[in-house]
Design an enzyme around this catalytic site. Structure first.
Site, PDB file in Angstrom:
ATOM      1  N   SER A 125       1.687   7.071   6.183  1.00 43.33           N
ATOM      2  CA  SER A 125       1.567   5.685   6.631  1.00 43.33           C
ATOM      3  C   SER A 125       0.475   5.005   5.823  1.00 43.33           C
ATOM      4  O   SER A 125      -0.549   5.632   5.502  1.00 43.33           O
ATOM      5  CB  SER A 125       1.190   5.663   8.119  1.00 43.33           C
ATOM      6  OG  SER A 125       0.748   4.371   8.490  1.00 43.33           O
ATOM      7  N   SER A 126       0.681   3.727   5.522  1.00 44.16           N
ATOM      8  CA  SER A 126      -0.358   2.970   4.817  1.00 44.16           C
ATOM      9  C   SER A 126      -1.642   2.965   5.626  1.00 44.16           C
ATOM     10  O   SER A 126      -2.740   2.930   5.085  1.00 44.16           O
ATOM     11  CB  SER A 126       0.107   1.531   4.591  1.00 44.16           C
ATOM     12  OG  SER A 126       1.354   1.514   3.955  1.00 44.16           O
ATOM     13  N   ARG A 127      -1.499   2.991   6.947  1.00 45.23           N
ATOM     14  CA  ARG A 127      -2.669   2.911   7.826  1.00 45.23           C
ATOM     15  C   ARG A 127      -3.508   4.185   7.819  1.00 45.23           C
ATOM     16  O   ARG A 127      -4.649   4.147   8.283  1.00 45.23           O
ATOM     17  CB  ARG A 127      -2.227   2.612   9.265  1.00 45.23           C
ATOM     18  CG  ARG A 127      -1.718   1.196   9.461  1.00 45.23           C
ATOM     19  CD  ARG A 127      -1.476   0.909  10.938  1.00 45.23           C
ATOM     20  NE  ARG A 127      -1.333  -0.505  11.191  1.00 45.23           N
ATOM     21  CZ  ARG A 127      -0.166  -1.140  11.333  1.00 45.23           C
ATOM     22  NH1 ARG A 127       0.960  -0.479  11.243  1.00 45.23           N
ATOM     23  NH2 ARG A 127      -0.127  -2.438  11.559  1.00 45.23           N
ATOM     24  N   TYR A 170       0.872  -1.180   0.000  1.00 46.99           N
ATOM     25  CA  TYR A 170       0.000   0.000   0.000  1.00 46.99           C
ATOM     26  C   TYR A 170       0.911   1.233   0.000  1.00 46.99           C
ATOM     27  O   TYR A 170       0.922   2.049   0.921  1.00 46.99           O
ATOM     28  CB  TYR A 170      -0.992   0.008   1.162  1.00 46.99           C
ATOM     29  CG  TYR A 170      -2.254   0.739   0.773  1.00 46.99           C
ATOM     30  CD1 TYR A 170      -3.174   0.137  -0.081  1.00 46.99           C
ATOM     31  CD2 TYR A 170      -2.501   2.031   1.197  1.00 46.99           C
ATOM     32  CE1 TYR A 170      -4.312   0.811  -0.503  1.00 46.99           C
ATOM     33  CE2 TYR A 170      -3.622   2.722   0.779  1.00 46.99           C
ATOM     34  CZ  TYR A 170      -4.523   2.098  -0.061  1.00 46.99           C
ATOM     35  OH  TYR A 170      -5.641   2.787  -0.489  1.00 46.99           O
ATOM     36  N   LEU A 171       1.685   1.304  -1.051  1.00 48.82           N
ATOM     37  CA  LEU A 171       2.830   2.213  -1.112  1.00 48.82           C
ATOM     38  C   LEU A 171       2.424   3.684  -1.057  1.00 48.82           C
ATOM     39  O   LEU A 171       1.373   4.072  -1.573  1.00 48.82           O
ATOM     40  CB  LEU A 171       3.630   1.950  -2.394  1.00 48.82           C
ATOM     41  CG  LEU A 171       4.183   0.532  -2.551  1.00 48.82           C
ATOM     42  CD1 LEU A 171       4.958   0.411  -3.872  1.00 48.82           C
ATOM     43  CD2 LEU A 171       5.082   0.145  -1.376  1.00 48.82           C
ATOM     44  N   HIS A 172       3.297   4.468  -0.437  1.00 50.70           N
ATOM     45  CA  HIS A 172       3.130   5.920  -0.377  1.00 50.70           C
ATOM     46  C   HIS A 172       4.513   6.554  -0.539  1.00 50.70           C
ATOM     47  O   HIS A 172       5.515   5.835  -0.725  1.00 50.70           O
ATOM     48  CB  HIS A 172       2.455   6.329   0.933  1.00 50.70           C
ATOM     49  CG  HIS A 172       3.132   5.781   2.166  1.00 50.70           C
ATOM     50  ND1 HIS A 172       4.377   6.189   2.577  1.00 50.70           N
ATOM     51  CD2 HIS A 172       2.740   4.832   3.061  1.00 50.70           C
ATOM     52  CE1 HIS A 172       4.714   5.543   3.678  1.00 50.70           C
ATOM     53  NE2 HIS A 172       3.743   4.703   3.988  1.00 50.70           N
ATOM     54  N   GLY A 178       6.579   7.761   1.491  1.00 48.65           N
ATOM     55  CA  GLY A 178       7.610   7.306   2.426  1.00 48.65           C
ATOM     56  C   GLY A 178       8.365   6.126   1.834  1.00 48.65           C
ATOM     57  O   GLY A 178       9.602   6.108   1.785  1.00 48.65           O
ATOM     58  N   HIS A 179       7.609   5.136   1.344  1.00 42.48           N
ATOM     59  CA  HIS A 179       8.241   3.974   0.712  1.00 42.48           C
ATOM     60  C   HIS A 179       9.061   4.404  -0.517  1.00 42.48           C
ATOM     61  O   HIS A 179      10.162   3.905  -0.760  1.00 42.48           O
ATOM     62  CB  HIS A 179       7.179   2.973   0.238  1.00 42.48           C
ATOM     63  CG  HIS A 179       6.303   2.410   1.327  1.00 42.48           C
ATOM     64  ND1 HIS A 179       4.945   2.631   1.370  1.00 42.48           N
ATOM     65  CD2 HIS A 179       6.593   1.633   2.390  1.00 42.48           C
ATOM     66  CE1 HIS A 179       4.436   1.987   2.419  1.00 42.48           C
ATOM     67  NE2 HIS A 179       5.406   1.386   3.063  1.00 42.48           N
TER      68      HIS A 179
END
Ligand code: AMP
Length: 299
Positions: free
Chosen positions: A192-194, A39-41, A43-44
């Site tokens: 964050s993915s969350r 669930y990339l964003h 940050g990744h």
């Protein structure tokens, strides 16, 4: 299964990935590794950017690791979107995307565990018993499979980073660990993915976490004691959001022990529980000259 699209190779079996990354096959090409739960964003993608700058081949893994989720945690509801991840990873220049199944990663149930020791007694380790056992289990497997020259981890998960750095050092693992600063939304919320699992109201409240940490950092710069800072930060979060404090804590970093006269860097870290989503964030600061070491200075 192997899927070749224009510029990315997707691999789902350990055997195939190991064959591809065998040191004889590499012919001296360096490998940078970015382990994720997907669930990339951004940050990744920042980890990928660092990996691309420093290595010939960039490998990313996407694996929502059941071993690091406790009973009642959000393993089932953890966001997943492989198609979207594949597109983002490909656009970011990832060369090899490793997406194994749970059975591929954990074919046996031997019960053999790696215990992270005292570094896991504080912060998230205290609230999530067994979490870092599961992190070390998957990280060791992935390091053995990928055999990376460098592996990239975000300061966002500062305790995880400290434990992995120590693990690599203590067990003479071959990879170097590269720290990557926290990437934030415009309103300060750590990506964050969350975040996608927050309600609309919670999403509007969540930037309070970083605001509170910044207030704590200013207090630290002005000479306040850690207990006073922890209390102020907690109060600020509770009075400005519906989030419940899991912890707000100042410790020496990366040793995660008490702050002493010999401490060079401190971490002000917190975890906040919203209705169904637990968020973590931190600021790392230098103890020298009252100046703050921003851990998100490369946004
Ligand atoms: P995750 O997919 O959440 O397990 O994260 C995979 C890697 O990305 C870990 O090394 C995280 O610390 C890192 N990461 C997650 N969020 C951020 C962020 N906002 N900024 C920088 N790195 C991050």
């Amino acid at each position: 299964m192997t899927v070749e699209s224009t510029n990315i190779l997707v691999i789902s079996t350990i055997e195939e990935l190991q064959k591809k990354l065998n040191r004889n096959e590499r012919k001296g090409a360096t490998v940078g590794f970015v382990p994720t739960m997907g669930y990339l964003h951004e940050g990744h993608l920042s980890l990928v950017e660092h990996a691309k700058e420093q290595n010939d081949i960039v490998v990313m893994s996407i694996f929502v690791n059941p071993a690091q989720f406790g009973p009642g945690e959000d393993f089932e509801s953890y966001p997943r979107d492989t198609e979207r991840d594949l597109r983002l990873a490909s656009e970011a220049g990832v060369d090899i995307l490793f997406i194994p199944t749970v059975d591929e990663m954990y074919p046996t149930n031997s019960g053999i565990r790696i215990l992270p020791g005292k570094l896991a007694c504080e912060l998230c380790g205290a609230s999530r018993p067994g979490h870092f056992d599961g992190v070390l289990k998957v990280v060791l497997k992935l390091f053995n499979i990928v055999d990376p020259d460098r592996s990239y981890f975000g300061v966002k998960d500062a305790q995880q980073l400290a434990i992995i750095e120590t693990f690599v050092h203590d067990f003479n693992l071959r990879t170097a660990i590269v720290r990557v600063p926290i990437v934030r939304e415009d309103d300060g919320l750590a990506k964050s993915s969350r975040n996608v699992n927050l309600t609309t109201v919670e999403r509007s409240e969540a930037p309070v976490i970083y605001k509170a940490l910044q207030i704590g950092a200013d207090m630290f710069g002005n000479g306040a004691h850690s207990e006073e800072i922890e209390q102020q930060v907690s109060e600020w979060i509770v009075s400005n959001s519906s989030g419940k404090i899991d912890y707000v804590k100042m410790l020496a970093y990366p040793g995660l022990g008490p702050i002493t006269v010999n401490t060079n860097e401190v971490i002000l870290a917190c975890a906040v529980q919203f209705s169904s989503t637990r968020l973590i964030d931190n600021i790392i600061m230098s103890t020298k000259g009252g100046s703050h070491v921003s851990n998100d200075d490369e946004q």
